[in-house]
Design an enzyme around this catalytic site. Structure first.
Site, mmCIF file in Angstrom:
data_model
loop_
_atom_site.group_PDB
_atom_site.id
_atom_site.type_symbol
_atom_site.label_atom_id
_atom_site.label_comp_id
_atom_site.label_asym_id
_atom_site.label_seq_id
_atom_site.Cartn_x
_atom_site.Cartn_y
_atom_site.Cartn_z
ATOM 1 N N THR A 133 0.826 -1.206 0.000
ATOM 2 C CA THR A 133 0.000 0.000 0.000
ATOM 3 C C THR A 133 0.857 1.252 0.000
ATOM 4 O O THR A 133 1.999 1.222 0.476
ATOM 5 C CB THR A 133 -0.901 -0.014 1.261
ATOM 6 O OG1 THR A 133 -1.479 1.265 1.429
ATOM 7 C CG2 THR A 133 -0.110 -0.327 2.527
ATOM 8 N N ASP A 134 0.280 2.355 -0.471
ATOM 9 C CA ASP A 134 0.987 3.641 -0.382
ATOM 10 C C ASP A 134 1.006 4.165 1.056
ATOM 11 O O ASP A 134 1.732 5.115 1.365
ATOM 12 C CB ASP A 134 0.359 4.687 -1.324
ATOM 13 C CG ASP A 134 -1.117 4.959 -1.065
ATOM 14 O OD1 ASP A 134 -1.710 4.353 -0.142
ATOM 15 O OD2 ASP A 134 -1.692 5.798 -1.788
ATOM 16 N N GLU A 135 0.210 3.530 1.948
ATOM 17 C CA GLU A 135 0.141 4.027 3.326
ATOM 18 C C GLU A 135 1.468 3.836 4.064
ATOM 19 O O GLU A 135 1.700 4.464 5.097
ATOM 20 C CB GLU A 135 -1.013 3.356 4.080
ATOM 21 C CG GLU A 135 -2.332 3.639 3.399
ATOM 22 C CD GLU A 135 -3.560 3.259 4.204
ATOM 23 O OE1 GLU A 135 -3.489 3.257 5.437
ATOM 24 O OE2 GLU A 135 -4.593 2.974 3.570
ATOM 25 N N TYR A 158 -1.850 -0.773 10.969
ATOM 26 C CA TYR A 158 -1.972 -1.415 9.646
ATOM 27 C C TYR A 158 -0.788 -1.064 8.752
ATOM 28 O O TYR A 158 -0.099 -1.948 8.224
ATOM 29 C CB TYR A 158 -3.288 -1.001 8.967
ATOM 30 C CG TYR A 158 -3.305 -1.303 7.473
ATOM 31 C CD1 TYR A 158 -3.312 -2.620 7.007
ATOM 32 C CD2 TYR A 158 -3.288 -0.277 6.525
ATOM 33 C CE1 TYR A 158 -3.303 -2.907 5.652
ATOM 34 C CE2 TYR A 158 -3.286 -0.555 5.162
ATOM 35 C CZ TYR A 158 -3.290 -1.869 4.730
ATOM 36 O OH TYR A 158 -3.273 -2.149 3.386
ATOM 37 N N LYS A 162 2.309 -3.386 7.178
ATOM 38 C CA LYS A 162 2.593 -3.536 5.744
ATOM 39 C C LYS A 162 4.026 -3.088 5.443
ATOM 40 O O LYS A 162 4.724 -3.703 4.633
ATOM 41 C CB LYS A 162 1.592 -2.739 4.895
ATOM 42 C CG LYS A 162 0.149 -3.225 4.962
ATOM 43 C CD LYS A 162 -0.046 -4.652 4.448
ATOM 44 C CE LYS A 162 0.130 -4.787 2.952
ATOM 45 N NZ LYS A 162 -0.264 -6.149 2.483
HETATM 46 P P1 NAD Z 1 -9.534 -7.726 2.198
HETATM 47 O O1 NAD Z 1 -9.520 -7.405 3.660
HETATM 48 O O2 NAD Z 1 -10.751 -7.450 1.396
HETATM 49 O O3 NAD Z 1 -9.214 -9.286 2.003
HETATM 50 C C1 NAD Z 1 -8.211 -9.933 2.708
HETATM 51 C C2 NAD Z 1 -8.304 -11.423 2.408
HETATM 52 O O4 NAD Z 1 -7.233 -12.080 3.100
HETATM 53 C C3 NAD Z 1 -9.602 -12.072 2.883
HETATM 54 O O5 NAD Z 1 -10.078 -12.974 1.900
HETATM 55 C C4 NAD Z 1 -9.205 -12.815 4.152
HETATM 56 O O6 NAD Z 1 -9.995 -13.950 4.404
HETATM 57 C C5 NAD Z 1 -7.763 -13.188 3.818
HETATM 58 N N1 NAD Z 1 -6.946 -13.367 5.038
HETATM 59 C C6 NAD Z 1 -6.840 -12.499 6.090
HETATM 60 N N2 NAD Z 1 -6.018 -13.035 7.016
HETATM 61 C C7 NAD Z 1 -5.593 -14.238 6.523
HETATM 62 C C8 NAD Z 1 -4.722 -15.230 7.017
HETATM 63 N N3 NAD Z 1 -4.138 -15.130 8.224
HETATM 64 N N4 NAD Z 1 -4.488 -16.326 6.252
HETATM 65 C C9 NAD Z 1 -5.074 -16.446 5.033
HETATM 66 N N5 NAD Z 1 -5.939 -15.532 4.524
HETATM 67 C C10 NAD Z 1 -6.179 -14.446 5.269
HETATM 68 O O7 NAD Z 1 -8.252 -6.996 1.593
HETATM 69 P P2 NAD Z 1 -8.091 -6.282 0.159
HETATM 70 O O8 NAD Z 1 -8.667 -4.951 0.223
HETATM 71 O O9 NAD Z 1 -8.500 -7.255 -0.890
HETATM 72 O O10 NAD Z 1 -6.507 -6.109 0.136
HETATM 73 C C11 NAD Z 1 -5.657 -7.100 -0.447
HETATM 74 C C12 NAD Z 1 -4.220 -6.654 -0.283
HETATM 75 O O11 NAD Z 1 -4.035 -5.383 -0.906
HETATM 76 C C13 NAD Z 1 -3.791 -6.459 1.183
HETATM 77 O O12 NAD Z 1 -2.483 -6.945 1.319
HETATM 78 C C14 NAD Z 1 -3.844 -4.964 1.392
HETATM 79 O O13 NAD Z 1 -2.901 -4.560 2.368
HETATM 80 C C15 NAD Z 1 -3.458 -4.465 0.011
HETATM 81 N N6 NAD Z 1 -3.995 -3.132 -0.329
HETATM 82 C C16 NAD Z 1 -5.336 -2.885 -0.346
HETATM 83 C C17 NAD Z 1 -5.814 -1.628 -0.723
HETATM 84 C C18 NAD Z 1 -7.275 -1.325 -0.796
HETATM 85 O O14 NAD Z 1 -7.633 -0.181 -1.138
HETATM 86 N N7 NAD Z 1 -8.167 -2.262 -0.540
HETATM 87 C C19 NAD Z 1 -4.908 -0.624 -1.054
HETATM 88 C C20 NAD Z 1 -3.557 -0.899 -1.001
HETATM 89 C C21 NAD Z 1 -3.109 -2.163 -0.672
HETATM 90 P P1 TYD Z 2 -10.804 3.720 4.191
HETATM 91 O O1 TYD Z 2 -11.768 3.295 3.136
HETATM 92 O O2 TYD Z 2 -10.908 3.112 5.539
HETATM 93 O O3 TYD Z 2 -9.340 3.514 3.565
HETATM 94 P P2 TYD Z 2 -7.888 3.993 4.128
HETATM 95 O O4 TYD Z 2 -8.010 4.299 5.565
HETATM 96 O O5 TYD Z 2 -7.055 2.789 3.869
HETATM 97 O O6 TYD Z 2 -7.498 5.182 3.301
HETATM 98 O O7 TYD Z 2 -10.911 5.298 4.367
HETATM 99 C C1 TYD Z 2 -10.738 6.171 3.273
HETATM 100 C C2 TYD Z 2 -10.860 7.573 3.799
HETATM 101 O O8 TYD Z 2 -12.219 7.793 4.217
HETATM 102 C C3 TYD Z 2 -10.000 7.857 5.034
HETATM 103 O O9 TYD Z 2 -9.526 9.207 4.955
HETATM 104 C C4 TYD Z 2 -10.958 7.705 6.204
HETATM 105 C C5 TYD Z 2 -12.294 8.148 5.607
HETATM 106 N N1 TYD Z 2 -13.510 7.487 6.146
HETATM 107 C C6 TYD Z 2 -14.595 8.281 6.559
HETATM 108 O O10 TYD Z 2 -14.536 9.524 6.502
HETATM 109 N N2 TYD Z 2 -15.709 7.647 7.017
HETATM 110 C C7 TYD Z 2 -15.816 6.288 7.100
HETATM 111 O O11 TYD Z 2 -16.870 5.772 7.571
HETATM 112 C C8 TYD Z 2 -14.701 5.496 6.663
HETATM 113 C C9 TYD Z 2 -14.765 3.989 6.732
HETATM 114 C C10 TYD Z 2 -13.573 6.138 6.185
#
Ligand code: NAD
Ligand code: TYD
Length: 352
Positions: A133-135, A158, A162
């Site tokens: 992630t960019d975080e 989190y 990462k």
């Molecule tokens: P998500 O939370 O929707 O899904 C996570 C998946 O991992 C689920 O299917 C869960 O069952 C599985 N999981 C969790 N713990 C586990 C474990 N101990 N063993 C096996 N499986 C396990 O997450 P996502 O949004 O699909 O994100 C996927 C990846 O992308 C993550 O690594 C996250 O850090 C990264 N990422 C996500 C975003 C975003 O915007 N969603 C942005 C940047 C990076």
């Molecule tokens: P989120 O979807 O949790 O992603 P991330 O924290 O990984 O960026 O949140 C996106 C942005 O939206 C973040 O600035 C927090 C804000 N947010 C709200 O304002 N209200 C909400 O209910 C949630 C879940 C997030």
């Protein structure tokens, strides 16, 4: 160029992993995709309904914290590639309970690297692709973009977990020569997104006339990436990326949270016939997230110039597809709204 035979996709029942499998399994019948997922609250087999019976797809229920479970998957399938999505992924949950984040995101990643190292010995035809992630870079002010050279400075449990996993993945390249790649992407949105995150939560709440909880001022900025564009970027890096390299992936779509919520109100209004003013009137300012990063924005020059990847969706076109998906998939919504979901919503928003 890597030509995968068998890919272990960890976390393939989650948001991005399931979109990746829905795109890639039908497109690559010559490759076996093994979805290794613990099915936590965020993992949903309902997201894999349309590919579950395809001959090049297998589901293996297991936890990346469990080395024996990983060993069994490696012995059964002998993968040459790993695409590692599995993680605890929600910042707010990491604030109320960080331990699972360290165990899954840090130790789980280490366990997979060990299995990959033992299984392939680091042959150059293999790959371990880590999704990050960019975080990890922390917060930007009003100006500037994250590049691959930006110093790590994570704010939440989190993003710290990462960041830690990224360092371990890189160390396995430098120390053991493993052919790893990493992508650091911005906030994804799209179908099959668990409604604890901003975009799906706001879509569902507008559809149901519930309050739209905006943290703090609503002026925090995120750089939105449509999930299918992200999946194409992952495939590009998996097959063409240079071992040991990191690539930033972003959607060229910086928006304040308030902009996002207003766009959702407008689109849900257009798609359902509800009044925009009524929907925007549901916006409720709530207590800010502790350590809330102000702005994220990605410079994706490297993946664009070196590997030729570009996002294809604008925020407008991607959000339209997303809103329509939620309107058309009420069965999916019903299935994922377990008691756990209701208790999380109650816990997170009652304290704000
Ligand atoms: P998500 O939370 O929707 O899904 C996570 C998946 O991992 C689920 O299917 C869960 O069952 C599985 N999981 C969790 N713990 C586990 C474990 N101990 N063993 C096996 N499986 C396990 O997450 P996502 O949004 O699909 O994100 C996927 C990846 O992308 C993550 O690594 C996250 O850090 C990264 N990422 C996500 C975003 C975003 O915007 N969603 C942005 C940047 C990076
Ligand atoms: P989120 O979807 O949790 O992603 P991330 O924290 O990984 O960026 O949140 C996106 C942005 O939206 C973040 O600035 C927090 C804000 N947010 C709200 O304002 N209200 C909400 O209910 C949630 C879940 C997030």
């Amino acid at each position: 160029m890597v030509t995968p035979n068998t890919i272990v996709v960890t976390g393939g029942a989650g948001f991005i992993g399931s979109n990746f499998l829905n795109l890639m399994v039908p497109r690559h019948p010559e490759i076996l995709f093994v979805n290794f997922d613990a099915l936590t609250y965020a993992g949903n087999l309902a997201s894999l309904e349309s590919i579950k019976d395809l001959p090049n797809y297998r589901f293996e229920h297991g936890d990346i914290r469990d080395r024996e479970a990983i060993k069994r998957v490696w012995e059964t399938h002998k993968p040459d590639c790993v695409v590692h999505f599995a993680a605890e992924s929600h910042v707010d949950r990491s604030i109320s309970g960080p331990t699972d984040f360290i165990e899954t995101n840090v130790v789980g990643t280490l366990n997979l690297l060990e299995a990959f190292r033992a299984g392939t010995g680091g042959a150059t035809s293999t790959r371990f692709h880590h999704i990050s992630t960019d975080e990890v870079f922390g917060a930007l002010g009003d100006e500037g973009l994250f590049t691959e050279e930006t110093r790590y400075d994570p704010s939440s449990p989190y993003s710290a977990s990462k960041a830690s996993s990224d360092h371990i993945v890189r160390a396995y390249h430098r120390t053991y020569g493993l052919p790893v790649t990493i992508t650091n992407c911005s906030n994804n949105y799209g179908p099959r997104h668990f409604p604890e995150k901003l975009v799906p939560l706001m879509i569902l709440n507008t559809m149901e006339g519930k309050p739209l909880p905006v943290y703090g001022s609503g002026l925090n900025v995120r750089d939105w990436l449509y999930v299918a564009d992200h999946c194409e970027a992952i495939w590009t890096v998996l097959t063409q990326g240079v071992p040991g390299e990191t690539y930033n992936v972003g959607g060229n779509a910086e928006k304040t949270n308030l902009d996002v919520v207003h766009s959702i109100c407008r689109m849900v209004g257009e798609e359902t016939g509800k009044s925009y003013d009524d929907l925007a009137g549901l916006i409720t300012y709530v207590k800010d997230r502790p350590g809330h990063d102000f702005r994220y924005a990605i410079d994706a020059t490297k993946i664009r110039t070196e590997l030729g990847w570009e996002p294809t969706e604008t925020f407008e076109s991607g959000l339209r597809k997303t809103v329509r998906w939620y309107i058309e998939n009420t069965n999916w919504i019903d299935q994922i709204r377990s008691g756990e979901y209701r208790s999380w919503i109650e816990k997170n928003y009652s304290q704000r």
